[in-house]
Design an enzyme around this catalytic site. Structure first.
Site, PDB file in Angstrom:
ATOM      1  N   PRO A 119       0.675  -1.336   0.069  1.00 52.52           N
ATOM      2  CA  PRO A 119       0.416   0.040  -0.065  1.00 52.52           C
ATOM      3  C   PRO A 119       0.681   1.504   0.094  1.00 52.52           C
ATOM      4  O   PRO A 119       1.839   1.541   0.818  1.00 52.52           O
ATOM      5  CB  PRO A 119      -1.317   0.003   1.299  1.00 52.52           C
ATOM      6  CG  PRO A 119      -1.166  -1.312   1.328  1.00 52.52           C
ATOM      7  CD  PRO A 119       0.401  -1.638   1.052  1.00 52.52           C
ATOM      8  N   ASN A 120       0.266   2.267  -0.416  1.00 53.71           N
ATOM      9  CA  ASN A 120       0.714   3.794  -1.020  1.00 53.71           C
ATOM     10  C   ASN A 120       2.451   3.837  -1.920  1.00 53.71           C
ATOM     11  O   ASN A 120       2.770   4.742  -2.354  1.00 53.71           O
ATOM     12  CB  ASN A 120       1.155   4.625   0.381  1.00 53.71           C
ATOM     13  CG  ASN A 120      -0.175   3.897   0.835  1.00 53.71           C
ATOM     14  OD1 ASN A 120      -0.981   4.905   0.229  1.00 53.71           O
ATOM     15  ND2 ASN A 120      -0.892   4.279   2.240  1.00 53.71           N
ATOM     16  N   ARG A 129       5.817  11.934  -3.261  1.00 49.21           N
ATOM     17  CA  ARG A 129       4.812  12.787  -1.599  1.00 49.21           C
ATOM     18  C   ARG A 129       6.162  12.471  -1.420  1.00 49.21           C
ATOM     19  O   ARG A 129       7.139  10.871  -0.774  1.00 49.21           O
ATOM     20  CB  ARG A 129       4.394  12.159  -1.687  1.00 49.21           C
ATOM     21  CG  ARG A 129       2.825  12.169  -1.576  1.00 49.21           C
ATOM     22  CD  ARG A 129       2.250  13.632  -1.300  1.00 49.21           C
ATOM     23  NE  ARG A 129       1.172  13.304  -1.765  1.00 49.21           N
ATOM     24  CZ  ARG A 129       0.098  13.934  -3.235  1.00 49.21           C
ATOM     25  NH1 ARG A 129       1.287  14.173  -4.116  1.00 49.21           N
ATOM     26  NH2 ARG A 129      -0.738  14.160  -3.786  1.00 49.21           N
ATOM     27  N   TYR A 136      11.008   9.019   2.027  1.00 50.91           N
ATOM     28  CA  TYR A 136      11.595   7.600   0.569  1.00 50.91           C
ATOM     29  C   TYR A 136      12.524   8.050  -0.729  1.00 50.91           C
ATOM     30  O   TYR A 136      12.620   7.558  -1.425  1.00 50.91           O
ATOM     31  CB  TYR A 136      10.183   6.925   0.081  1.00 50.91           C
ATOM     32  CG  TYR A 136       9.184   6.755   1.513  1.00 50.91           C
ATOM     33  CD1 TYR A 136       9.777   5.462   1.767  1.00 50.91           C
ATOM     34  CD2 TYR A 136       8.212   7.477   1.952  1.00 50.91           C
ATOM     35  CE1 TYR A 136       9.013   5.581   3.383  1.00 50.91           C
ATOM     36  CE2 TYR A 136       7.415   6.974   3.049  1.00 50.91           C
ATOM     37  CZ  TYR A 136       7.870   5.797   3.349  1.00 50.91           C
ATOM     38  OH  TYR A 136       6.827   5.587   4.678  1.00 50.91           O
ATOM     39  N   ASN A 176       8.486  -5.444  -0.317  1.00 54.37           N
ATOM     40  CA  ASN A 176       7.936  -4.205   0.809  1.00 54.37           C
ATOM     41  C   ASN A 176       6.832  -4.302   1.004  1.00 54.37           C
ATOM     42  O   ASN A 176       5.848  -3.997   0.216  1.00 54.37           O
ATOM     43  CB  ASN A 176       8.905  -2.823  -0.131  1.00 54.37           C
ATOM     44  CG  ASN A 176       8.438  -1.848   1.110  1.00 54.37           C
ATOM     45  OD1 ASN A 176       7.796  -2.185   1.758  1.00 54.37           O
ATOM     46  ND2 ASN A 176       8.964  -1.017   0.603  1.00 54.37           N
ATOM     47  N   ALA A 228       3.127  -0.838   4.932  1.00 54.65           N
ATOM     48  CA  ALA A 228       2.385  -0.510   6.457  1.00 54.65           C
ATOM     49  C   ALA A 228       2.058  -1.977   7.036  1.00 54.65           C
ATOM     50  O   ALA A 228       1.503  -2.053   8.065  1.00 54.65           O
ATOM     51  CB  ALA A 228       1.631   0.148   6.313  1.00 54.65           C
ATOM     52  N   GLU A 242      12.305  -8.951   1.927  1.00 53.42           N
ATOM     53  CA  GLU A 242      11.974  -8.073   3.417  1.00 53.42           C
ATOM     54  C   GLU A 242      12.968  -6.300   2.372  1.00 53.42           C
ATOM     55  O   GLU A 242      13.920  -7.010   3.611  1.00 53.42           O
ATOM     56  CB  GLU A 242      11.353  -8.053   4.227  1.00 53.42           C
ATOM     57  CG  GLU A 242      10.834  -6.939   4.884  1.00 53.42           C
ATOM     58  CD  GLU A 242      10.413  -7.332   6.223  1.00 53.42           C
ATOM     59  OE1 GLU A 242      10.487  -8.090   6.961  1.00 53.42           O
ATOM     60  OE2 GLU A 242       9.606  -6.655   7.353  1.00 53.42           O
ATOM     61  N   HIS A 278      12.607  -2.577   3.358  1.00 49.27           N
ATOM     62  CA  HIS A 278      11.870  -1.607   3.302  1.00 49.27           C
ATOM     63  C   HIS A 278      13.172  -0.067   2.809  1.00 49.27           C
ATOM     64  O   HIS A 278      13.781   0.031   3.132  1.00 49.27           O
ATOM     65  CB  HIS A 278      12.166  -1.244   5.358  1.00 49.27           C
ATOM     66  CG  HIS A 278      11.265  -1.781   5.196  1.00 49.27           C
ATOM     67  ND1 HIS A 278       9.707  -2.109   5.074  1.00 49.27           N
ATOM     68  CD2 HIS A 278      10.919  -3.572   5.812  1.00 49.27           C
ATOM     69  CE1 HIS A 278       9.374  -2.879   5.910  1.00 49.27           C
ATOM     70  NE2 HIS A 278      10.036  -3.842   6.005  1.00 49.27           N
ATOM     71  N   ARG A 295      12.542   5.042  13.318  1.00 52.00           N
ATOM     72  CA  ARG A 295      10.796   5.612  13.288  1.00 52.00           C
ATOM     73  C   ARG A 295      10.160   5.323  14.337  1.00 52.00           C
ATOM     74  O   ARG A 295      10.482   4.607  15.043  1.00 52.00           O
ATOM     75  CB  ARG A 295      10.258   5.378  12.077  1.00 52.00           C
ATOM     76  CG  ARG A 295      11.460   5.877  10.801  1.00 52.00           C
ATOM     77  CD  ARG A 295      10.737   5.272   9.270  1.00 52.00           C
ATOM     78  NE  ARG A 295       9.319   6.295   8.975  1.00 52.00           N
ATOM     79  CZ  ARG A 295       8.759   6.594   8.400  1.00 52.00           C
ATOM     80  NH1 ARG A 295       8.382   5.095   7.209  1.00 52.00           N
ATOM     81  NH2 ARG A 295       7.790   6.784   7.912  1.00 52.00           N
TER      82      ARG A 295
END
Ligand code: CA2
Length: 143
Positions: free
Chosen positions: A10-11, A18, A23, A73, A76, A97, A99, A106
């Site tokens: 997602p996203n 953004r 990112y 990835n 969330a 995995e 990120h 964070r």
């Protein structure tokens, strides 16, 4: 040709549009190009992104027949999805995995990953170069 499935959750379709301070400026198309460049001869990268958990799970199921490894990835869903973990547990090949951000610097909720219970390696904080490193590693493992 052996296929490596590169999955984004997602996203991540908004990559490069953004929050570049977190990112970066690269887009998902840039990620795909980097991952392909990192691929050994005889391998191909198939890049897919969805904002829907069930769609990601269906693609993981299909990978059981079509892919030699998965780079994921989960966005969330990393921190919430037992369902993505269960799907990955049905896949026999290597899973890495990735990120983009260094999740451990964070918020505390980003320090927990269900997917890490299955992942053979976890890369965080290398920016989009993490995807290339993951693809190269999978090619080495199954090559
Ligand atoms: O650092 C990562 O790659 C994350 O998996 C990204 C997820 C976040 O929830 C994880 O904790 C860490 C969020 C992806 C959101 O992607 C965006 C990309 C560009 C602009 C806005 C959101």
């Amino acid at each position: 040709m052996k296929s490596v499935l590169l999955l984004n959750g997602p996203n991540l379709n908004l990559l490069g549009q953004r929050e570049p301070e977190i990112y970066g400026h690269e887009t998902l198309a840039d990620v795909e190009a980097l991952a392909r460049a990192a691929c050994a001869d005889g391998f191909d990268v198939v890049q897919k992104q969805s904002n829907w958990e069930g769609q990601l799970i269906d693609w993981i199921h299909e990978a059981r027949e079509n892919a030699v490894g998965i780079v994921i990835n989960p966005g969330a869903l990393t921190h919430t999805s037992v369902a993505v973990l269960d799907a990955l547990n049905t896949f026999a090949g290597p899973v890495i995995e990735v990120h983009i951000s260094q999740v451990h610097k964070r918020e505390a909720f980003r320090h927990v990953s269900y997917v890490s219970k299955r992942a053979d390696a976890v890369i965080a904080g290398l920016g989009v170069d993490g995807y290339a490193a993951a693809v190269a590693r999978i090619c080495k493992l199954v090559g």
